[in-house]
Design a protein around this motif. Structure first.
Motif, PDB file in Angstrom:
ATOM      1  N   ALA B 131       0.855  -1.191   0.000  1.00 29.81           N
ATOM      2  CA  ALA B 131       0.000   0.000   0.000  1.00 29.81           C
ATOM      3  C   ALA B 131       0.887   1.237   0.000  1.00 29.81           C
ATOM      4  O   ALA B 131       0.583   2.235  -0.644  1.00 29.81           O
ATOM      5  CB  ALA B 131      -0.933  -0.015   1.204  1.00 29.81           C
ATOM      6  N   GLY B 132       2.023   1.138   0.719  1.00 28.63           N
ATOM      7  CA  GLY B 132       2.977   2.243   0.751  1.00 28.63           C
ATOM      8  C   GLY B 132       3.546   2.527  -0.628  1.00 28.63           C
ATOM      9  O   GLY B 132       3.720   3.681  -1.020  1.00 28.63           O
ATOM     10  N   HIS B 133       3.819   1.478  -1.385  1.00 29.00           N
ATOM     11  CA  HIS B 133       4.365   1.635  -2.735  1.00 29.00           C
ATOM     12  C   HIS B 133       3.474   2.539  -3.590  1.00 29.00           C
ATOM     13  O   HIS B 133       3.939   3.478  -4.236  1.00 29.00           O
ATOM     14  CB  HIS B 133       4.521   0.257  -3.380  1.00 29.00           C
ATOM     15  N   PHE B 134       2.164   2.251  -3.572  1.00 29.80           N
ATOM     16  CA  PHE B 134       1.250   3.023  -4.407  1.00 29.80           C
ATOM     17  C   PHE B 134       1.068   4.439  -3.859  1.00 29.80           C
ATOM     18  O   PHE B 134       0.961   5.401  -4.629  1.00 29.80           O
ATOM     19  CB  PHE B 134      -0.095   2.305  -4.547  1.00 29.80           C
ATOM     20  N   ALA B 135       1.030   4.569  -2.526  1.00 22.91           N
ATOM     21  CA  ALA B 135       0.875   5.899  -1.919  1.00 22.91           C
ATOM     22  C   ALA B 135       2.038   6.799  -2.341  1.00 22.91           C
ATOM     23  O   ALA B 135       1.836   7.951  -2.719  1.00 22.91           O
ATOM     24  CB  ALA B 135       0.814   5.778  -0.401  1.00 22.91           C
ATOM     25  N   ILE B 136       3.249   6.246  -2.294  1.00 22.52           N
ATOM     26  CA  ILE B 136       4.431   7.045  -2.610  1.00 22.52           C
ATOM     27  C   ILE B 136       4.473   7.363  -4.111  1.00 22.52           C
ATOM     28  O   ILE B 136       4.813   8.472  -4.512  1.00 22.52           O
ATOM     29  CB  ILE B 136       5.698   6.320  -2.127  1.00 22.52           C
ATOM     30  N   ALA B 137       4.080   6.385  -4.927  1.00 25.15           N
ATOM     31  CA  ALA B 137       4.057   6.623  -6.373  1.00 25.15           C
ATOM     32  C   ALA B 137       3.087   7.754  -6.710  1.00 25.15           C
ATOM     33  O   ALA B 137       3.383   8.618  -7.535  1.00 25.15           O
ATOM     34  CB  ALA B 137       3.664   5.349  -7.105  1.00 25.15           C
ATOM     35  N   VAL B 138       1.927   7.764  -6.063  1.00 24.64           N
ATOM     36  CA  VAL B 138       0.957   8.825  -6.326  1.00 24.64           C
ATOM     37  C   VAL B 138       1.473  10.144  -5.751  1.00 24.64           C
ATOM     38  O   VAL B 138       1.305  11.207  -6.338  1.00 24.64           O
ATOM     39  CB  VAL B 138      -0.422   8.478  -5.722  1.00 24.64           C
ATOM     40  N   TYR B 139       2.154  10.061  -4.595  1.00 26.66           N
ATOM     41  CA  TYR B 139       2.644  11.265  -3.932  1.00 26.66           C
ATOM     42  C   TYR B 139       3.708  11.976  -4.772  1.00 26.66           C
ATOM     43  O   TYR B 139       3.627  13.181  -5.001  1.00 26.66           O
ATOM     44  CB  TYR B 139       3.212  10.900  -2.552  1.00 26.66           C
ATOM     45  N   ILE B 140       4.699  11.224  -5.242  1.00 27.35           N
ATOM     46  CA  ILE B 140       5.754  11.905  -6.001  1.00 27.35           C
ATOM     47  C   ILE B 140       5.283  12.217  -7.414  1.00 27.35           C
ATOM     48  O   ILE B 140       5.704  13.206  -7.991  1.00 27.35           O
ATOM     49  CB  ILE B 140       7.112  11.151  -6.007  1.00 27.35           C
ATOM     50  N   ALA B 141       4.354  11.377  -7.932  1.00 25.22           N
ATOM     51  CA  ALA B 141       3.657  11.659  -9.191  1.00 25.22           C
ATOM     52  C   ALA B 141       4.528  12.282 -10.276  1.00 25.22           C
ATOM     53  O   ALA B 141       4.079  13.114 -11.033  1.00 25.22           O
ATOM     54  CB  ALA B 141       2.450  12.560  -8.932  1.00 25.22           C
ATOM     55  N   SER B 142       5.798  11.933 -10.314  1.00 24.37           N
ATOM     56  CA  SER B 142       6.614  12.351 -11.442  1.00 24.37           C
ATOM     57  C   SER B 142       7.370  11.118 -11.905  1.00 24.37           C
ATOM     58  O   SER B 142       7.833  10.350 -11.070  1.00 24.37           O
ATOM     59  CB  SER B 142       7.584  13.452 -11.039  1.00 24.37           C
ATOM     60  N   PRO B 143       7.453  10.926 -13.198  1.00 25.82           N
ATOM     61  CA  PRO B 143       8.143   9.722 -13.668  1.00 25.82           C
ATOM     62  C   PRO B 143       9.618   9.799 -13.337  1.00 25.82           C
ATOM     63  O   PRO B 143      10.170  10.887 -13.225  1.00 25.82           O
ATOM     64  CB  PRO B 143       7.917   9.749 -15.179  1.00 25.82           C
ATOM     65  N   PRO B 144      10.258   8.641 -13.164  1.00 26.54           N
ATOM     66  CA  PRO B 144      11.686   8.652 -12.882  1.00 26.54           C
ATOM     67  C   PRO B 144      12.451   9.325 -14.013  1.00 26.54           C
ATOM     68  O   PRO B 144      12.088   9.209 -15.171  1.00 26.54           O
ATOM     69  CB  PRO B 144      12.042   7.176 -12.776  1.00 26.54           C
ATOM     70  N   VAL B 145      13.479  10.042 -13.660  1.00 28.25           N
ATOM     71  CA  VAL B 145      14.358  10.636 -14.673  1.00 28.25           C
ATOM     72  C   VAL B 145      15.275   9.503 -15.136  1.00 28.25           C
ATOM     73  O   VAL B 145      16.082   9.027 -14.353  1.00 28.25           O
ATOM     74  CB  VAL B 145      15.200  11.774 -14.050  1.00 28.25           C
ATOM     75  N   PRO B 146      15.126   9.040 -16.381  1.00 34.54           N
ATOM     76  CA  PRO B 146      15.830   7.816 -16.758  1.00 34.54           C
ATOM     77  C   PRO B 146      17.345   7.971 -16.661  1.00 34.54           C
ATOM     78  O   PRO B 146      17.908   8.884 -17.227  1.00 34.54           O
ATOM     79  CB  PRO B 146      15.407   7.573 -18.206  1.00 34.54           C
ATOM     80  N   GLY B 147      17.929   7.091 -15.904  1.00 38.46           N
ATOM     81  CA  GLY B 147      19.380   7.043 -15.822  1.00 38.46           C
ATOM     82  C   GLY B 147      20.030   8.218 -15.107  1.00 38.46           C
ATOM     83  O   GLY B 147      21.216   8.212 -14.866  1.00 38.46           O
ATOM     84  N   ALA B 148      19.216   9.216 -14.719  1.00 39.30           N
ATOM     85  CA  ALA B 148      19.802  10.440 -14.174  1.00 39.30           C
ATOM     86  C   ALA B 148      20.544  10.180 -12.864  1.00 39.30           C
ATOM     87  O   ALA B 148      21.566  10.772 -12.617  1.00 39.30           O
ATOM     88  CB  ALA B 148      18.723  11.478 -13.956  1.00 39.30           C
TER      89      ALA B 148
END
Lengths: 120, 229
Positions: B131-148
């Motif tokens: 449940a934490g995984h989805f909460a955090i994904a929605v919270y940061i709501a920005s796609p990963p910067v690839p390779g950055a």
């Protein structure tokens, strides 16, 4: 925490694709060969592919989303899409970007996808 | 009462976070919704060891909350928290209304005394991680910067899951202070990676703080439930 640059008012939320490019149709077909293993509809008809931009030098940029942030295939899906497009004849370079803006919605599915998933 | 809540909480996390497929999520306005509700019913029957008014009620309330979320709420952090908060509240309410449901079920007499505690712990752990995984994904709501930052989305999610599991175990094991050590270790990991870009680092810090907050909340709530058993 959004790093999205300011957009001009009236600019489309989804950048237009290079539909007129001779490679466009084959790239779309390649996207249609990619599936989320838990969903029986390909990612293109699901509406996950927002933009297919093909430059004059045949470099392909795909901007896509996932059904939800936190989707467990987030780490892999861009790679699958790149792997499907890269071997196509004439394609020079493939770049797949993920975005959550705008978020995916069920209204982005094609009629075929709706039919397949039992919505129509 | 607490035994009933523990069993229903485990049923809930199984139905929402372990057995729910993305097909169910994608078709939540169609066939997937019916399948998900059937799954909620099945997990409640399995965890409580009975087909009863309590099971039907908890399934019905789950249906109402999910339908309200799908129809009325946008996919935001607050709607995700509200949805899960309401689900947990409804489980506590059903537990209060039917305090003897666990004792009336098939398992109460057939399993070891410590089983409800194990159920609560398992449910809390899954809730902390998934449940934490989805909460955090929605919270940061920005796609990963690839390779950055030299790390893929999969690595970030894996490390996040591991750290929430570790914090959960530390609190339940009575050594909550250990979670500070885990946080310090992760902070050390960031600064040691020279290649990390500013946006990538900012994103990682926000996600980590949210991850710790989530894990601590899940752990203390689980500890409170276990104390009531």
């Amino acid at each position: 925490m959004s790093q999205t640059p300011e957009m001009m008012e009236g600019a489309p939320l989804i950048r237009p694709s290079s539909t007129g490019h001779p490679l466009y149709d084959t790239v779309v077909e390649a996207c249609r060969s990619v599936y989320d293993p838990e969903i029986p509809v390909n990612i293109f008809d699901l509406g996950l592919v927002y933009t297919i931009d093909i430059a004059d030098d045949n470099a392909v940029t795909v901007i896509m989303t996932l059904t939800a942030p936190g989707c467990p295939v987030a780490g892999e899906m861009p790679g699958w899409v790149a792997d499907a497009i890269e071997p196509l004849e004439g394609v020079k370079h493939v770049d797949v970007e993920l975005t959550w803006d705008p978020p995916w919605g069920m209204d982005m599915m094609s009629d075929e996808a709706r039919l397949e998933l039992g919505f129509m | 009462m607490a035994e009933t809540i523990a069993a229903l909480f485990l049923a809930h996390v199984l139905a929402d976070y372990v057995l729910q497929t993305r097909w169910m999520v994608v078709t939540k306005r169609g066939a997937g919704f019916a399948a998900h509700i059937a799954l909620v019913f099945a997990t409640a029957v399995a965890c409580l060891g009975q087909i009863s008014v309590a099971v039907v009620l908890v399934t019905f309330v789950h249906l109402v909350i999910d339908a309200a979320k799908t129809i009325l709420m946008p996919d935001r952090l607050w709607s995700y928290l509200a949805d899960q908060g309401l689900h947990i509240l409804s489980i506590v309410a059903v537990g209060a209304l039917f305090p003897g449901a666990w004792q009336a079920g098939l398992w109460a007499d057939a399993v070891p005394q410590a089983t409800p505690e194990a159920l609560a712990m398992l449910a809390g752990l899954v809730f902390a991680i998934r449940a934490g995984h989805f909460a955090i994904a929605v919270y940061i709501a920005s796609p990963p910067v690839p390779g950055a930052d030299g790390m893929t989305a999969r690595h970030g999610a894996l490390i996040g899951g591991l750290e929430r599991a570790a914090v959960f175990a530390a609190v339940l094991g009575g050594v909550a202070a250990l979670s500070l050590v885990i946080l310090a270790a992760k902070a050390g990991l960031w600064w040691s990676r020279d290649g990390a870009s500013a946006p990538g680092r900012e994103r990682a810090v926000a996600a980590t703080l949210a991850s710790f907050a989530w894990a601590l909340a899940a752990a203390y709530a689980t500890r409170a439930l276990i104390a009531m058993l």
